[in-house]
Design an enzyme around this catalytic site. Structure first.
Site, PDB file in Angstrom:
ATOM      1  N   ARG A 100       4.468  -1.369   5.506  1.00  0.00           N
ATOM      2  CA  ARG A 100       3.425  -0.630   4.787  1.00  0.00           C
ATOM      3  C   ARG A 100       2.020  -1.058   5.223  1.00  0.00           C
ATOM      4  O   ARG A 100       1.027  -0.475   4.775  1.00  0.00           O
ATOM      5  CB  ARG A 100       3.594  -0.776   3.271  1.00  0.00           C
ATOM      6  CG  ARG A 100       3.491  -2.195   2.751  1.00  0.00           C
ATOM      7  CD  ARG A 100       3.725  -2.263   1.258  1.00  0.00           C
ATOM      8  NE  ARG A 100       3.523  -3.615   0.759  1.00  0.00           N
ATOM      9  CZ  ARG A 100       3.198  -3.921  -0.484  1.00  0.00           C
ATOM     10  NH1 ARG A 100       3.030  -2.947  -1.363  1.00  0.00           N
ATOM     11  NH2 ARG A 100       3.043  -5.170  -0.853  1.00  0.00           N
ATOM     12  N   HIS A 170       8.490   3.390  -2.701  1.00  0.00           N
ATOM     13  CA  HIS A 170       7.787   2.841  -3.880  1.00  0.00           C
ATOM     14  C   HIS A 170       6.782   3.880  -4.405  1.00  0.00           C
ATOM     15  O   HIS A 170       5.573   3.655  -4.392  1.00  0.00           O
ATOM     16  CB  HIS A 170       7.087   1.566  -3.442  1.00  0.00           C
ATOM     17  CG  HIS A 170       6.530   0.710  -4.542  1.00  0.00           C
ATOM     18  ND1 HIS A 170       6.067   1.210  -5.733  1.00  0.00           N
ATOM     19  CD2 HIS A 170       6.361  -0.637  -4.613  1.00  0.00           C
ATOM     20  CE1 HIS A 170       5.619   0.214  -6.477  1.00  0.00           C
ATOM     21  NE2 HIS A 170       5.788  -0.923  -5.820  1.00  0.00           N
ATOM     22  N   ASP A 214       8.962  -3.420 -15.642  1.00  0.00           N
ATOM     23  CA  ASP A 214       9.333  -3.767 -14.268  1.00  0.00           C
ATOM     24  C   ASP A 214      10.846  -3.971 -14.262  1.00  0.00           C
ATOM     25  O   ASP A 214      11.338  -5.044 -14.558  1.00  0.00           O
ATOM     26  CB  ASP A 214       8.596  -5.036 -13.830  1.00  0.00           C
ATOM     27  CG  ASP A 214       8.730  -5.307 -12.338  1.00  0.00           C
ATOM     28  OD1 ASP A 214       9.468  -4.557 -11.664  1.00  0.00           O
ATOM     29  OD2 ASP A 214       8.095  -6.264 -11.842  1.00  0.00           O
ATOM     30  N   GLU A 273      11.217   4.507  -8.340  1.00  0.00           N
ATOM     31  CA  GLU A 273      11.462   4.238  -6.929  1.00  0.00           C
ATOM     32  C   GLU A 273      12.932   4.413  -6.558  1.00  0.00           C
ATOM     33  O   GLU A 273      13.818   3.952  -7.267  1.00  0.00           O
ATOM     34  CB  GLU A 273      11.016   2.816  -6.596  1.00  0.00           C
ATOM     35  CG  GLU A 273       9.578   2.528  -7.039  1.00  0.00           C
ATOM     36  CD  GLU A 273       9.234   1.053  -6.985  1.00  0.00           C
ATOM     37  OE1 GLU A 273       9.700   0.371  -6.038  1.00  0.00           O
ATOM     38  OE2 GLU A 273       8.512   0.575  -7.887  1.00  0.00           O
TER      39      GLU A 273
END
Length: 313
Positions: A100, A170, A214, A273
């Site tokens: 990324r 993501h 999360d 995701e």
């Protein structure tokens, strides 16, 4: 990368154009009869996707995002590869891998038979990548822009030795307000709660978000839906090559501490995701490949109320 040369080699009249984007990064601007999109060649990342009849962008892109070599762009569809999360070997390497924060190569562009625009980006191992992760690979990302947005990440092992990866698309979805978001399709699914000491828990009903979330959901084999009440739409997520779904929102404290997010940005996005993460580790044998895919489609639940055009370019 030379913008003029990219347009000569890969531009498609009235549909695919290369431009200089934020930070001087090469961006690919797509405008066809079905949708508009913006893709950053740096990071191999879709920054914007908006169907022609949809008043709001699908993607969240932070107004405070970094456009600097070595830093990831906060928003859109970052690619986590060849690992998801912290360095699995605890060698001090960056979280979520290294692709990324690299410039990808443009491998091709085309107009499909049904009028979609397809862009293929690629990466291969170099001395730089082998110093971080000592394996030979060829990575390809096919991005198809039409009524829906389709991503397919293909990993090829170009060596005679097996390697293992975790990975994720993501994706940051823009929402009207996080208080009015519900995520369905994970009822009865076990998840690792990373915001609560990695405890294993069971999802009951739809997911609503009112604090830091999360979570790594395990053994996921269903379509997921994001119900975005304020924007009057549902986002349908179909995944392939994945047994894991990750749901993330940093909430107020973490958002405030991030330099590439505004303090209240957590109210405007949720990450859902498509991943191979946790125990969902992918084994890629010599000269073999694996594929990870996601399709994102918007379904309206209310009439169009306003226009919200992409701003990434």
């Amino acid at each position: 990368m030379n913008i003029e040369q990219l347009n000569n080699d890969y531009g498609i009249a009235d549909q695919v154009k290369f431009i200089e984007g934020a930070g001087g990064f090469p961006f690919i601007k797509i405008d066809n009869a079905k949708a508009g999109a913006v893709i950053s060649v740096y990071g191999g990342q879709v920054l914007s996707f908006q169907p022609a009849n949809e008043p709001h962008n699908l993607m969240f892109l932070s107004e405070s995002a970094y456009y600097q070599p070595g830093k990831s762009i906060k928003g859109g569809t970052p690619i986590c590869w060849p690992w998801f999360g912290p360095d699995p070997e605890q060698l001090g390497r960056p979280s979520h891998g290294f692709v990324r924060t690299l410039f990808w190569n443009v491998a091709g562009t085309e107009t499909t038979a049904d009028g979609d625009s397809k862009v293929t980006l690629g990466l291969t191992d170099t001395a730089e990548t082998r110093a971080i992760w000592p394996h030979g690979f060829s990575l390809s990302l096919a991005i198809t822009v039409g009524d829906s947005l389709n991503l397919e990440l293909i990993t090829r092992n170009t060596t005679s030795q097996t390697f293992h990866i975790t990975q994720a698309l993501h994706t940051y979805f823009r929402v009207g307000h996080i208080d009015q978001v519900a995520i369905s399709g994970l009822d009865g699914t076990e998840y690792i709660d990373k915001a609560d000491n990695a405890l294993l828990k069971l999802q009951t009903g739809t997911i609503t978000i009112g604090t830091e979330v999360d979570r790594i959901y395990r053994d996921v084999d269903r379509e997921l839906l994001i119900d975005d009440a304020m924007f009057g739409r549902r986002i349908r997520i179909k995944s392939t090559g994945s047994k894991t779904a990750v749901v993330w929102n940093p909430w107020a404290k973490i958002s405030t501490g991030m330099g590439d997010l505004k303090d209240d940005d957590y109210e405007r996005f949720v990450c859902v995701e498509t991943a191979n993460a946790g125990s969902d580790i992918v084994k890629v044998g010599p000269n073999a490949e694996c594929r990870l895919g996601a399709n994102y489609h918007i379904e309206r639940t209310l009439p169009e109320l306003s226009n919200d055009f992409p701003t990434a370019a």
